[in-house]
Write a protein that holds these residues in place. Structure first.
Motif, PDB file in Angstrom:
ATOM      1  N   ASP A  89      27.049  73.425  46.057  1.00  0.00           N
ATOM      2  CA  ASP A  89      27.199  73.028  44.660  1.00  0.00           C
ATOM      3  C   ASP A  89      27.619  74.266  43.878  1.00  0.00           C
ATOM      4  OD1 ASP A  89      26.859  72.437  41.980  1.00  0.00           O
ATOM      5  OD2 ASP A  89      24.789  71.757  42.167  1.00  0.00           O
ATOM      6  N   SER A  90      28.912  74.371  43.602  1.00  0.00           N
ATOM      7  CA  SER A  90      29.445  75.507  42.851  1.00  0.00           C
ATOM      8  C   SER A  90      29.854  75.116  41.441  1.00  0.00           C
ATOM      9  CB  SER A  90      30.639  76.124  43.595  1.00  0.00           C
ATOM     10  OG  SER A  90      30.212  76.768  44.769  1.00  0.00           O
ATOM     11  N   ARG A  91      29.232  74.036  40.932  1.00  0.00           N
ATOM     12  CA  ARG A  91      29.398  73.620  39.535  1.00  0.00           C
ATOM     13  C   ARG A  91      30.846  73.237  39.210  1.00  0.00           C
ATOM     14  NH1 ARG A  91      28.605  77.363  35.946  1.00  0.00           N
ATOM     15  NH2 ARG A  91      29.200  79.046  37.342  1.00  0.00           N
ATOM     16  N   LYS A  92      31.591  72.801  40.239  1.00  0.00           N
ATOM     17  CA  LYS A  92      32.995  72.418  40.080  1.00  0.00           C
ATOM     18  C   LYS A  92      33.828  73.550  39.476  1.00  0.00           C
ATOM     19  CE  LYS A  92      32.417  68.705  37.608  1.00  0.00           C
ATOM     20  NZ  LYS A  92      32.813  67.430  36.913  1.00  0.00           N
ATOM     21  N   ASP A  93      33.450  74.779  39.789  1.00  0.00           N
ATOM     22  CA  ASP A  93      34.107  75.941  39.183  1.00  0.00           C
ATOM     23  C   ASP A  93      34.724  76.804  40.284  1.00  0.00           C
ATOM     24  OD1 ASP A  93      34.937  78.146  37.806  1.00  0.00           O
ATOM     25  OD2 ASP A  93      33.041  78.472  36.757  1.00  0.00           O
ATOM     26  N   PRO A  94      36.043  76.702  40.511  1.00  0.00           N
ATOM     27  CA  PRO A  94      36.678  77.486  41.568  1.00  0.00           C
ATOM     28  C   PRO A  94      37.170  78.859  41.122  1.00  0.00           C
ATOM     29  CG  PRO A  94      38.262  75.939  40.686  1.00  0.00           C
ATOM     30  CD  PRO A  94      36.981  75.726  39.913  1.00  0.00           C
ATOM     31  N   ARG A  95      36.766  79.291  39.935  1.00  0.00           N
ATOM     32  CA  ARG A  95      37.253  80.597  39.464  1.00  0.00           C
ATOM     33  C   ARG A  95      36.675  81.751  40.266  1.00  0.00           C
ATOM     34  NH1 ARG A  95      35.532  81.053  33.614  1.00  0.00           N
ATOM     35  NH2 ARG A  95      33.740  79.887  34.440  1.00  0.00           N
ATOM     36  N   ALA A  96      35.523  81.546  40.902  1.00  0.00           N
ATOM     37  CA  ALA A  96      34.940  82.551  41.781  1.00  0.00           C
ATOM     38  C   ALA A  96      34.608  81.871  43.100  1.00  0.00           C
ATOM     39  CB  ALA A  96      33.688  83.167  41.166  1.00  0.00           C
ATOM     40  N   ALA A  97      34.740  82.590  44.187  1.00  0.00           N
ATOM     41  CA  ALA A  97      34.658  81.995  45.515  1.00  0.00           C
ATOM     42  C   ALA A  97      33.227  81.658  45.908  1.00  0.00           C
ATOM     43  CB  ALA A  97      35.266  82.943  46.542  1.00  0.00           C
ATOM     44  N   THR A 117      32.701  72.865  49.505  1.00  0.00           N
ATOM     45  CA  THR A 117      32.317  73.364  48.189  1.00  0.00           C
ATOM     46  C   THR A 117      33.160  72.664  47.133  1.00  0.00           C
ATOM     47  OG1 THR A 117      32.194  75.285  46.726  1.00  0.00           O
ATOM     48  CG2 THR A 117      33.942  75.311  48.356  1.00  0.00           C
ATOM     49  N   ASP A 118      32.566  72.418  45.967  1.00  0.00           N
ATOM     50  CA  ASP A 118      33.369  71.914  44.854  1.00  0.00           C
ATOM     51  C   ASP A 118      33.921  73.064  44.029  1.00  0.00           C
ATOM     52  OD1 ASP A 118      31.049  72.712  43.566  1.00  0.00           O
ATOM     53  OD2 ASP A 118      30.600  70.768  42.682  1.00  0.00           O
ATOM     54  N   GLY A 119      33.784  74.275  44.543  1.00  0.00           N
ATOM     55  CA  GLY A 119      34.432  75.452  43.994  1.00  0.00           C
ATOM     56  C   GLY A 119      35.597  75.845  44.884  1.00  0.00           C
ATOM     57  N   GLY A 120      35.761  77.146  45.111  1.00  0.00           N
ATOM     58  CA  GLY A 120      36.874  77.631  45.927  1.00  0.00           C
ATOM     59  C   GLY A 120      36.414  78.586  47.001  1.00  0.00           C
ATOM     60  N   PHE A 121      37.280  78.825  47.974  1.00  0.00           N
ATOM     61  CA  PHE A 121      37.052  79.837  49.006  1.00  0.00           C
ATOM     62  C   PHE A 121      38.038  80.981  48.813  1.00  0.00           C
ATOM     63  CE2 PHE A 121      35.426  76.174  51.608  1.00  0.00           C
ATOM     64  CZ  PHE A 121      34.127  76.629  51.700  1.00  0.00           C
ATOM     65  N   ARG A 122      37.556  82.207  49.028  1.00  0.00           N
ATOM     66  CA  ARG A 122      38.478  83.327  49.143  1.00  0.00           C
ATOM     67  C   ARG A 122      38.949  83.385  50.598  1.00  0.00           C
ATOM     68  NH1 ARG A 122      34.613  88.403  47.777  1.00  0.00           N
ATOM     69  NH2 ARG A 122      36.642  89.355  47.432  1.00  0.00           N
ATOM     70  N   ASP A 123      40.061  84.053  50.839  1.00  0.00           N
ATOM     71  CA  ASP A 123      40.643  84.129  52.187  1.00  0.00           C
ATOM     72  C   ASP A 123      40.916  82.723  52.727  1.00  0.00           C
ATOM     73  OD1 ASP A 123      39.858  86.984  52.064  1.00  0.00           O
ATOM     74  OD2 ASP A 123      37.862  86.249  52.580  1.00  0.00           O
ATOM     75  N   ALA A 124      41.354  81.837  51.841  1.00  0.00           N
ATOM     76  CA  ALA A 124      41.484  80.435  52.220  1.00  0.00           C
ATOM     77  C   ALA A 124      42.478  80.230  53.356  1.00  0.00           C
ATOM     78  CB  ALA A 124      41.893  79.607  51.001  1.00  0.00           C
ATOM     79  N   HIS A 136      37.593  72.441  49.915  1.00  0.00           N
ATOM     80  CA  HIS A 136      37.315  73.091  48.637  1.00  0.00           C
ATOM     81  C   HIS A 136      38.262  72.549  47.571  1.00  0.00           C
ATOM     82  CE1 HIS A 136      40.436  76.659  48.902  1.00  0.00           C
ATOM     83  NE2 HIS A 136      40.988  75.505  49.226  1.00  0.00           N
ATOM     84  N   ASN A 137      38.110  73.094  46.339  1.00  0.00           N
ATOM     85  CA  ASN A 137      38.980  72.698  45.244  1.00  0.00           C
ATOM     86  C   ASN A 137      40.316  73.430  45.330  1.00  0.00           C
ATOM     87  OD1 ASN A 137      40.128  73.225  42.434  1.00  0.00           O
ATOM     88  ND2 ASN A 137      38.666  71.588  41.981  1.00  0.00           N
ATOM     89  N   ARG A 138      40.269  74.753  45.409  1.00  0.00           N
ATOM     90  CA  ARG A 138      41.482  75.561  45.520  1.00  0.00           C
ATOM     91  C   ARG A 138      41.092  76.975  45.896  1.00  0.00           C
ATOM     92  NH1 ARG A 138      41.536  78.819  41.062  1.00  0.00           N
ATOM     93  NH2 ARG A 138      40.775  78.017  39.067  1.00  0.00           N
ATOM     94  N   PRO A 139      42.048  77.804  46.374  1.00  0.00           N
ATOM     95  CA  PRO A 139      41.734  79.186  46.713  1.00  0.00           C
ATOM     96  C   PRO A 139      41.243  79.978  45.511  1.00  0.00           C
ATOM     97  CG  PRO A 139      43.825  78.546  47.679  1.00  0.00           C
ATOM     98  CD  PRO A 139      43.433  77.454  46.728  1.00  0.00           C
ATOM     99  N   SER A 140      40.344  80.930  45.786  1.00  0.00           N
ATOM    100  CA  SER A 140      39.773  81.758  44.726  1.00  0.00           C
ATOM    101  C   SER A 140      39.435  83.118  45.307  1.00  0.00           C
ATOM    102  CB  SER A 140      38.519  81.092  44.156  1.00  0.00           C
ATOM    103  OG  SER A 140      37.968  81.883  43.140  1.00  0.00           O
ATOM    104  N   SER A 141      39.881  84.182  44.675  1.00  0.00           N
ATOM    105  CA  SER A 141      39.653  85.517  45.226  1.00  0.00           C
ATOM    106  C   SER A 141      38.394  86.225  44.733  1.00  0.00           C
ATOM    107  CB  SER A 141      40.868  86.405  44.954  1.00  0.00           C
ATOM    108  OG  SER A 141      41.971  85.968  45.716  1.00  0.00           O
ATOM    109  N   PRO A 142      37.976  86.103  43.461  1.00  0.00           N
ATOM    110  CA  PRO A 142      36.797  86.863  43.024  1.00  0.00           C
ATOM    111  C   PRO A 142      35.541  86.455  43.795  1.00  0.00           C
ATOM    112  CG  PRO A 142      38.030  86.051  41.144  1.00  0.00           C
ATOM    113  CD  PRO A 142      38.597  85.376  42.346  1.00  0.00           C
ATOM    114  N   THR A 143      34.676  87.409  44.077  1.00  0.00           N
ATOM    115  CA  THR A 143      33.410  87.115  44.732  1.00  0.00           C
ATOM    116  C   THR A 143      32.568  86.175  43.876  1.00  0.00           C
ATOM    117  OG1 THR A 143      31.314  88.044  45.511  1.00  0.00           O
ATOM    118  CG2 THR A 143      32.417  89.226  43.758  1.00  0.00           C
ATOM    119  N   ASN A 144      31.747  85.387  44.524  1.00  0.00           N
ATOM    120  CA  ASN A 144      30.898  84.442  43.794  1.00  0.00           C
ATOM    121  C   ASN A 144      30.008  85.142  42.771  1.00  0.00           C
ATOM    122  OD1 ASN A 144      29.502  85.094  46.546  1.00  0.00           O
ATOM    123  ND2 ASN A 144      27.826  84.482  45.211  1.00  0.00           N
TER     124      ASN A 144
END
Length: 236
Positions: A89-97, A117-124, A136-144
């Motif tokens: 549960d990443s709060r539907k927020d993919p801005r951080a991985a 995850t309903d957020g994003g993964f880095r290194d997708a 996931h929702n979409r790729p995301s680079s910043p650490t969670n």
């Protein structure tokens, strides 16, 4: 989960499962805005093991937190049982991985059935090449740590606007992911298999030029007889 049920769910679509659940009054079981990084040619099936994130607060979430052996994200990766699906549960927020390729690789090596995850993964792109289903929702680079704090393990969570309880059965296909309440899994699997057999018959009929009315759904005796003959010939 029952291994027979697992095998049945490996060969049915999320769309078919959604219809079977809708017949029982369950309308909101497909996790929204979540898709596979790369389809694996097989379904993801397993009981849910959950991780919940909350909004990060700067005094609690610096890089040094990852040195803590009790950090919930790291503990989740090391404690999610083999054959289960880690649902975050990443709060539907993919801005951080929610995680990256190293943690997902560890889940794969430990025999975890998949990760959502309903957020994003880095290194997708790297995760997409691993032999583990990942959604996931979409790729995301910043650490969670920049936006999310991992807090709770194996509790009820919300993932993509769907309630997920530990032990619920998670199924993902090439399109999306659905949550089956644990107590319904066996009967839903049975019904979905039967629905899939009929739908395969229907597809053949439609490709052969048969009109859809009376065929799908099947309301005419002629189609019932044709289906029975087809099924006998197919051995299904």
């Amino acid at each position: 989960m029952d291994e027979t049920t697992r095998q049945k769910l490996m060969h049915v679509s999320v769309a078919t499962l959604a219809t079977a659940l809708f017949k029982r009054g369950l309308r909101n079981q497909v996790i929204q805005d979540v898709r596979p990084i790369k389809p694996k040619g097989r379904n993801m099936v397993g009981p849910a093991f959950t991780l919940r994130y909350i909004p990060a607060r700067e005094d609690r979430n610096q890089l040094a937190e990852f040195r803590n052996p009790a950090h919930p994200q790291r503990v989740a990766v090391e404690s999610c049982p083999a054959g289960h699906v880690l649902v975050m549960d990443s709060r539907k927020d993919p801005r951080a991985a929610s995680a990256g390729d190293i943690l997902v690789t560890r889940l794969m090596v430990r025999g975890v059935a998949g990760v959502v995850t309903d957020g994003g993964f880095r290194d997708a792109s790297t995760i997409g090449d691993l032999d583990i289903p990942a959604y996931h929702n979409r790729p995301s680079s910043p650490t969670n740590l920049t936006l999310h704090e991992a807090l709770d393990l194996n509790i009820p969570v919300a993932c993509g606007d769907v309630a997920v309880f530990p032990g619920d059965i998670i199924v993902g296909d090439a399109d999306c992911v659905i949550v089956i309440p644990q107590h319904l899994a066996d009967e839903i699997a049975d019904e979905a298999v039967e629905m899939t057999v009929y739908e395969d018959f229907v597809v053949e009929q439609v490709k052969a030029g048969v009109p859809i009315i009376g065929l799908y759904p099947g309301t005419r005796e002629e189609h019932a007889l044709a289906f029975a003959n087809w099924r006998a010939q197919q051995g299904r």
